[in-house]
Design an enzyme around this catalytic site. Structure first.
Site, PDB file in Angstrom:
ATOM      1  CB  CYS A  35      -0.941   0.011   1.199  1.00  0.00           C
ATOM      2  SG  CYS A  35      -0.062  -0.002   2.763  1.00  0.00           S
ATOM      3  CB  CYS A 104      -2.972  -1.422   9.056  1.00  0.00           C
ATOM      4  SG  CYS A 104      -3.982  -1.630   7.572  1.00  0.00           S
TER       5      CYS A 104
HETATM    6 FE1  FES Z   1      -1.489   0.371   4.263  1.00  0.00          FE
HETATM    7 FE2  FES Z   1      -3.220   0.141   6.182  1.00  0.00          FE
HETATM    8  S1  FES Z   1      -3.610   0.077   4.080  1.00  0.00           S
HETATM    9  S2  FES Z   1      -1.081   0.242   6.346  1.00  0.00           S
END
Ligand code: FES
Length: 127
Positions: A35, A104
């Site tokens: 991400c 996360c």
């Molecule tokens: Fe990347 Fe939560 S979506 S740390």
């Protein structure tokens, strides 16, 4: 049922220990390759006790809530306890995270471990 618990929302909206520590004894920065989110943890350590901790997180709400909760969980604690902190314990303290957001909380566990590693590296350099 709401996707996020009240605790997640609270720590996301009012993050505890947000910021940086000048002259930190240990700094840990980790990122999630998928991400692109980044988390940085700053530690002040005295006599093996984490006397202060701050974080900067450039990332999703779950990552911000996880860092905030993780800092609360290790503040004032011995290094050994901080090393034992798992992402699962962080998520549990937040009354859970959605399954797709569990990764996360891993950032918080990793950033703390890295900051402690950095502390030991710096300490050895000084010896
Ligand atoms: Fe990347 Fe939560 S979506 S740390």
């Amino acid at each position: 049922m709401a996707l996020y618990s009240d605790k997640v929302m609270d720590h996301f909206r009012n993050p505890r220990n947000l910021g940086i520590i000048e002259n930190a004894d240990g700094i840990g920065e980790v990122g999630n390759a998928k991400c692109g989110d980044i988390m940085k943890i700053y530690l002040k350590i005295d006599n093996d006790i984490i006397t202060d901790v701050k974080f900067e997180t450039f990332g999703c709400g779950s990552a911000i809530a996880s860092s905030s909760m993780a800092t609360e969980l290790i503040k004032g604690k011995p290094i050994s306890e901080a090393l034992d902190l798992t992402n699962k314990a962080v998520a549990e303290a937040l009354d859970g995270l959605p399954k797709i957001k569990m990764h996360c909380s891993v950032l918080a566990e990793e950033a703390i471990k890295k900051a402690i590693e950095d502390y030991y590296e710096k300490k050895n350099e000084k010896l």
